[in-house]
Structure formats: structure tokens, C-alpha cells
Write an enzyme that holds these catalytic residues in place. Sequence first.
Site, short mmCIF file in Angstrom:
data_model
loop_
_atom_site.label_atom_id
_atom_site.label_comp_id
_atom_site.label_asym_id
_atom_site.label_seq_id
_atom_site.Cartn_x
_atom_site.Cartn_y
_atom_site.Cartn_z
N LYS A 31 0.84 -1.20 0.00
CA LYS A 31 0.00 0.00 0.00
C LYS A 31 0.87 1.25 0.00
O LYS A 31 0.61 2.21 -0.74
CB LYS A 31 -0.90 0.01 1.23
CG LYS A 31 -1.77 1.27 1.36
CD LYS A 31 -2.27 1.47 2.77
CE LYS A 31 -1.15 1.89 3.68
NZ LYS A 31 -1.60 2.24 5.05
N GLU A 319 4.37 -0.11 12.75
CA GLU A 319 3.21 -0.78 12.16
C GLU A 319 3.23 -2.29 12.41
O GLU A 319 2.20 -2.96 12.27
CB GLU A 319 3.16 -0.50 10.66
CG GLU A 319 4.32 -1.10 9.87
CD GLU A 319 4.49 -0.45 8.52
OE1 GLU A 319 4.32 -1.16 7.51
OE2 GLU A 319 4.81 0.75 8.46
#
Length: 431
Positions: A31, A319
Site C-alpha cells: 500500500k 506498524e
Amino acid sequence: MTDAAEARAEPWPAPRAAHPVDAVVTLPGSKSLTNRALLLAAVADGPSVVRRALRSRDTTLMADALTALGSTVDASADDWTVTPGAFGTAATVDCGLAGTVMRFVPPVAGLSTGRISFDGDPHMRKRPVGEVLAALRSLGVEVDGDALPFAVRGTGSVPGGTVVVDASASSQFISALLLAGARYDAGVDVRHDGRSSNSGQVPSLPHIDMTVAMLREHGVEVDNGDANRWRVAPGPVRAVDTVIEPDLSNAAPFLALAAVSGGSVTVRDWPRSTTQAGDALREILTTMGCEVELADEGLRVTGSGTLLGIDIDLHDVGELTPAVAALCALAEAPSHLRGIGHIRGHETDRIAALATELTALGADVTEHADGLTIEPTALHGGVFHTYADHRMAHAAVIIGAAVDDVLVENVATTGKTFPDFAGFWSGLIRG
């Protein structure tokens, strides 16, 4: 299905891995890389192709945002063709829950001659963006508002120059300004001043390295030789066809599946060199007792049957925290995850959410300002809430692979970066 409908749906029973899982996995594209590539293609000096683009909610929102500004994004095939256009009309941008859209698009919207309005999902209004908007004002852009909803009133050009930001909450504040900077009259000279934060450091530096590398691939001159300073020279952005790497952070639950089941999982096409934060999984899983090998086919992780505790600073790879925390909750020794205070401003307050949800399943978790301490204890089933956060859903399915009767609320939120994740995951475990 709308966000509200997803939230009302029955919790999804996470499949338990009754046997060691042996699988080879091909992941969708990154992404982070896809959205940076789309944006750079939209401000380039000609058409280009983004190959193996991730097709997900976040990337669709980015494509829609750039189309609203005036570019053309043909996403009808696996490879997406982007044709730059004149940014000359008023438009509305839906950010959804995509931080890259909320933060990366406004600096480009300053190049428009129309009023560009931004809004997103309700939770998105809580995520920080004020530093980017303040920076744009100081660079000569008119901005209405300090958080979602806000609007950028472009004049067709941006003076640019030197700007000081506090990027302690997100590296995206830096990347946002760098990505548009070459199109500004004087370029942009971004300086980080973190005196208002405890650490003063920019989190997730690999993501800024990713931005710098992609700018250079597009012929943009970037000077990052000084700490906490990035200079982008004014000039054209060359049209370049980009091949998107697999999303290495999305590999976390799959590689974790090998660890918790005592099996072996290979993620195909793992790059030998990358700026993606997910590459840190190699060292993390090795430290936790797994056998990790980067072979021609990809990255192979084999579980040993025992998960070791870990004491680690995840500041640059925050993350990965949800997946790592889930593994720590299943480990045989205490773990300490540090340096991640900034993830309180991600899709949800991930530190608080992980402490709440892991504790609800029987984990012994202590929440700190910038991390978590997790002590070994027996876990049990129950509902694991995701807070519309795909990484929280990843943590839930990792626990569910090792613990009976774990129910994942709103597993569909994984569509943010991996369409049909739940079906794919179930097929691996039950297939």
C-alpha cells in the site's frame, strides 16, 4: 458493505491451526509503495504505469482523489495507467481511513486552481494532520481548517521554501511535503523539530527513506545528508513505470502463522533490498526463536514450537507492533515493546487497543506511555475488537490460530490492504 454494516456484522470465528501449517503465499502489493507511486505519477511530466498495484480501499481512495484533482487513473487492469492532468477544478476528496490520502494529497492540492475539500470516516477526524496543514500555510498555501474536514484553496502554484515541522507523531508529515516539493517554485526544505515530544525523533524512518528513494527514481534531486533535514530541489518529476513490491508488513500474520503452528510459511518474491519496514520481521522472528531463510523463492519462516519473549524498540517499524504483540502474548517469557508512543495516533490508539483486547483474552499486559509489557499466561477465547484497524485484525487472527474460540469483530477491515484476507487466511489453515 459500509463501515457501519461491517461493525454490526457477526464476529468472525478465527480458525485454529490444529496442525503445523506448510504454505507458500503470494501477497498483494505494498500500500505504501502503491500510493506514493500513484501520487508521483499524477504530478509527473507524462503518463506512466504502476505495475502490480495493490487494489484495496486505501489505494482506490488515492486513485479517486487524484482523479478528482484532474489526473486520469485507469485501474481496470492489474497494472494501473496514470495520466497527469490540469488541476483546475473544485473537488471533494474522501480520505476514508487512509492516512496517506489525508496527508499526501493536500500538498498536491495546493497546485490546483480550485477549492479542494477533504473529509473522511468519523475516526479519521481524530488522526493528526495539523502539522501538514500548518506547513502548507507557511509555504504559501491557503488552508481552511486544522483537522478533517478542511479545504485547500490552490492558486496553481506554491512558492515553497523552508518549513519546520514536528513529525514526532508521523513520518507521513515529512513524506507529504517531499512528494509534492519538486513542483513548488523554490522546492522545499523540510526540517524536523521534535522539541514538543518526549523522544523528539521521527518515527518510522524507513517510510521516509522509501519516499526519498522513489523521488530519486523519478529524477528528483533530494538531499538528505543532514539529520532531521530533507531538501527537494524544484524541477520536473520524470514519468517512470514502477513495479510494486509485495507488502512486507502484510506478511506479518502469515509468517507469524508458521511461528505459532510450528509449521513453515514462505512469502514469495521477498526483495533482497527494500525500504519497507516489514523487512524487520526477519530479525524479529529470528530473535523469537524461528528459523528464517531468504531463498530464491522468497522468505521462509519455520516455527520451532517455542516462542521466545523479546525486548525490542519498534520505533522505526511501529506498524508491526500488533502482530508482534500477538506473538508476545503467546510466548513463554516476558516481552517488552518500546518506542512506539506514536502508534497511539494510527488508525486507533494501538497501544491502548492491544492492551484492552489482549487482556480480555487472558493476557497479562501492562500499558506504558510508549509501549507494552506482556507476561506469559494462558489465553482463552472471546471477542477481539479491531477498532476498524486492519493491523488489529492481524493480531486477532494470530491469537486465533493458537487459541480456541477467538472471534474477530469486523474482520472485513483487513480489506484496507488485503482484499478477501479472511477467506485467504481460512484457506491456508483449513486447506
